[in-house]
Design an enzyme around this catalytic site. Structure first.
Site, PDB file in Angstrom:
ATOM      1  N   HIS A   1       0.826  -1.206   0.000  1.00 45.24           N
ATOM      2  CA  HIS A   1       0.000   0.000   0.000  1.00 45.24           C
ATOM      3  C   HIS A   1       0.863   1.261   0.000  1.00 45.24           C
ATOM      4  O   HIS A   1       0.548   2.238   0.688  1.00 45.24           O
ATOM      5  CB  HIS A   1      -0.975  -0.001   1.185  1.00 45.24           C
TER       6      HIS A   1
ATOM      7  N   GLY B   1      -8.619 -13.207  -6.970  1.00 48.14           N
ATOM      8  CA  GLY B   1      -9.006 -12.332  -5.868  1.00 48.14           C
ATOM      9  C   GLY B   1      -8.296 -12.637  -4.557  1.00 48.14           C
ATOM     10  O   GLY B   1      -8.780 -12.302  -3.483  1.00 48.14           O
TER      11      GLY B   1
ATOM     12  N   GLY C   1      -5.074 -11.690  -3.713  1.00 44.47           N
ATOM     13  CA  GLY C   1      -3.929 -10.828  -3.399  1.00 44.47           C
ATOM     14  C   GLY C   1      -2.658 -11.241  -4.111  1.00 44.47           C
ATOM     15  O   GLY C   1      -1.570 -10.789  -3.757  1.00 44.47           O
ATOM     16  N   LEU C   2      -2.772 -12.102  -5.135  1.00 44.43           N
ATOM     17  CA  LEU C   2      -1.582 -12.505  -5.899  1.00 44.43           C
ATOM     18  C   LEU C   2      -1.620 -11.908  -7.310  1.00 44.43           C
ATOM     19  O   LEU C   2      -0.960 -12.400  -8.222  1.00 44.43           O
ATOM     20  CB  LEU C   2      -1.474 -14.038  -5.974  1.00 44.43           C
ATOM     21  N   SER C   3      -2.423 -10.869  -7.478  1.00 48.67           N
ATOM     22  CA  SER C   3      -2.485 -10.135  -8.748  1.00 48.67           C
ATOM     23  C   SER C   3      -3.010 -10.946  -9.913  1.00 48.67           C
ATOM     24  O   SER C   3      -2.482 -10.875 -11.024  1.00 48.67           O
ATOM     25  CB  SER C   3      -1.112  -9.589  -9.129  1.00 48.67           C
TER      26      SER C   3
ATOM     27  N   ASP D   1       1.677  -4.144  -9.447  1.00 52.09           N
ATOM     28  CA  ASP D   1       1.334  -5.491  -9.914  1.00 52.09           C
ATOM     29  C   ASP D   1       1.663  -5.670 -11.394  1.00 52.09           C
ATOM     30  O   ASP D   1       2.197  -6.698 -11.803  1.00 52.09           O
ATOM     31  CB  ASP D   1      -0.154  -5.761  -9.678  1.00 52.09           C
TER      32      ASP D   1
HETATM   33  C1  GLA Z   1      -3.241  -4.094  -4.931  1.00 47.08           C
HETATM   34  C2  GLA Z   1      -2.995  -2.985  -5.943  1.00 47.08           C
HETATM   35  C3  GLA Z   1      -1.513  -2.580  -5.935  1.00 47.08           C
HETATM   36  C4  GLA Z   1      -1.051  -2.251  -4.530  1.00 47.08           C
HETATM   37  C5  GLA Z   1      -1.433  -3.364  -3.565  1.00 47.08           C
HETATM   38  C6  GLA Z   1      -1.112  -3.020  -2.140  1.00 47.08           C
HETATM   39  O1  GLA Z   1      -2.553  -5.251  -5.310  1.00 47.08           O
HETATM   40  O2  GLA Z   1      -3.346  -3.408  -7.239  1.00 47.08           O
HETATM   41  O3  GLA Z   1      -1.312  -1.503  -6.817  1.00 47.08           O
HETATM   42  O4  GLA Z   1      -1.564  -1.014  -4.126  1.00 47.08           O
HETATM   43  O5  GLA Z   1      -2.795  -3.694  -3.637  1.00 47.08           O
HETATM   44  O6  GLA Z   1       0.256  -2.891  -1.960  1.00 47.08           O
END
Ligand code: GLA
Length: 381
Positions: free
Chosen positions: A36, A122, A124-126, A172
């Protein structure tokens, strides 16, 4: 179990009744530290992982851009030349990427795409950045065009911010594009300068999935983005990156809550990220672990993006032998945590963490090791 690439090709054959001409792959990522802070122009330390979204593609037979997601058995079809029109879910990422490429002057051709992946959705691994980048690479290849990697990252981010409506940073997309085998990527989110940092061979990064999900749109993600902008306006800086670490104590009392805590997390996290990169280069894994733990604390208490499940999972991981550090990873509000674990204590880690987590939450956690991997690529078939 067929690979994501095999499933994408099989889905293409089944969905379109012919052979794809190319395959584009874009990995997901974990963020070692620097959470963040990308949208405050900070430093982040992500790495691309050995899980990816794969798009099998061929030039379209009609004027439409048709997409088929193998894993969901869902389809979309839209006019490749028309302005963006929102649909829902994954469709907006595909439509959004086509739209931003077109707006950047690329003649997006009619195309058929079949999509498969093994990045948990969904979590948190993009998974969303991997989808954007894989679709973009496939469409660029079909258009016979290429883009500078950072320009590609900017456009994919624009698709997510302007078309999907998530105020994300650029981490990401950069990680998925710039990943390098065996390395984490120290990224300056203001200049987009990149420094590869070798990952130690004696430790393994393990992802543990809490089994809980919250989408970025419905979470407080966009609110955090606004809070950072508000705090930097009050402090008279362009972004929170410009607040010097040494001035925190003096400046924080002038901010109202919750902006004070948000600012403290961002400024401290940026400092921790640079310190983590240095500790990695010196092989000081104990220090890396301490910074990871500090990061989780900031995200939990100051930035307020953790959840009781993520906290319980982090506690379960940290209780295991050979764990240097553990923290939530990604946007938060559910999803995954990462732990840095000594290779020689890895055995049984997943089972022990699952047992402890189950005892506290009644939920199932799945853990798997990830390897620092190369960024996106395209193969002709
Ligand atoms: C998501 C957003 C990123 C980043 C993270 C937190 O993955 O897509 O751009 O802000 O949260 O670090």
């Amino acid at each position: 179990m067929p690979t994501a690439a095999e499933r994408a090709v099989a889905a293409f054959r089944a969905g379109f009744g012919r052979e794809p001409t190319l395959r584009a792959r874009a990995p997901g990522r974990v963020n070692l530290i620097g959470e963040h802070v990308d949208y405050s122009d900070g430093f982040v330390l992500p790495l691309a992982i050995d899980r990816a979204v794969v798009v099998a593609a061929a030039p379209g037979a009609t004027s439409a851009l048709r997409a088929h997601v193998a894993d969901l058995a869902e389809r979309d079809s839209f006019d490749a030349a028309a302005p963006f029109q929102a649909a829902a879910g994954w469709r907006d990422y595909v439509r959004g990427v086509a739209a931003v490429l077109r707006e950047a002057g690329i003649a997006v051709p009619p195309a058929d795409l079949a999509i498969a992946g093994d990045v948990p959705r969904g979590g948190g691994l993009s998974s969303s950045a991997a989808l954007e980048v894989a679709v973009a690479r496939a469409l660029l290849a079909l258009a016979g065009a290429s883009l500078d990697p950072l320009e590609l990252a900017r456009l994919c981010r624009r698709a997510e911010v302007e078309k999907v409506g998530v105020a994300c940073g650029i981490m990401d997309q950069c990680a998925s594009i710039l990943g390098r085998e065996g390395f984490a990527i120290l990224l300056d989110c203001r200049s987009l300068a990149v420094r590869p940092i070798p990952m130690p061979a004696e430790a393994v990064l393990v992802v543990s999935d809490s089994g809980t999900r919250r989408s970025l749109q419905s979470s407080a993600f966009n609110q955090r983005f606004r809070e950072c902008a508000e705090a930097s306006a009050l402090l008279g800086v362009a972004a929170l990156r410009d607040v010097p670490f040494g001035a925190l104590d003096r400046l924080l009392p002038s901010l109202p809550e919750p902006l004070r805590r948000r600012t403290r997390h961002v400024v401290q996290e940026i400092a921790r990220t640079l310190q983590t990169a240095a500790a990695l280069e010196q092989g000081d894994l104990a220090a890396v672990g301490r910074f990871m733990n500090g990061s989780h604390q900031g995200l939990r208490d100051d930035y307020e993006v953790s959840t009781p499940e993520l906290d319980a999972l982090v506690a379960a991981a940290r209780a295991q032998p050979g764990v240097h550090g553990s923290r939530m990873s990604g946007g938060g509000f559910g999803g995954c945590i990462i732990s840095l674990v000594s290779r020689d204590t890895l055995e049984g880690f997943a089972e022990r963490v699952a047992e402890q987590y189950r005892g506290v939450t009644g939920r199932e956690a799945k853990s798997f090791a990830v390897r620092p991997s190369a960024g996106a690529d395209v193969d002709a078939l």
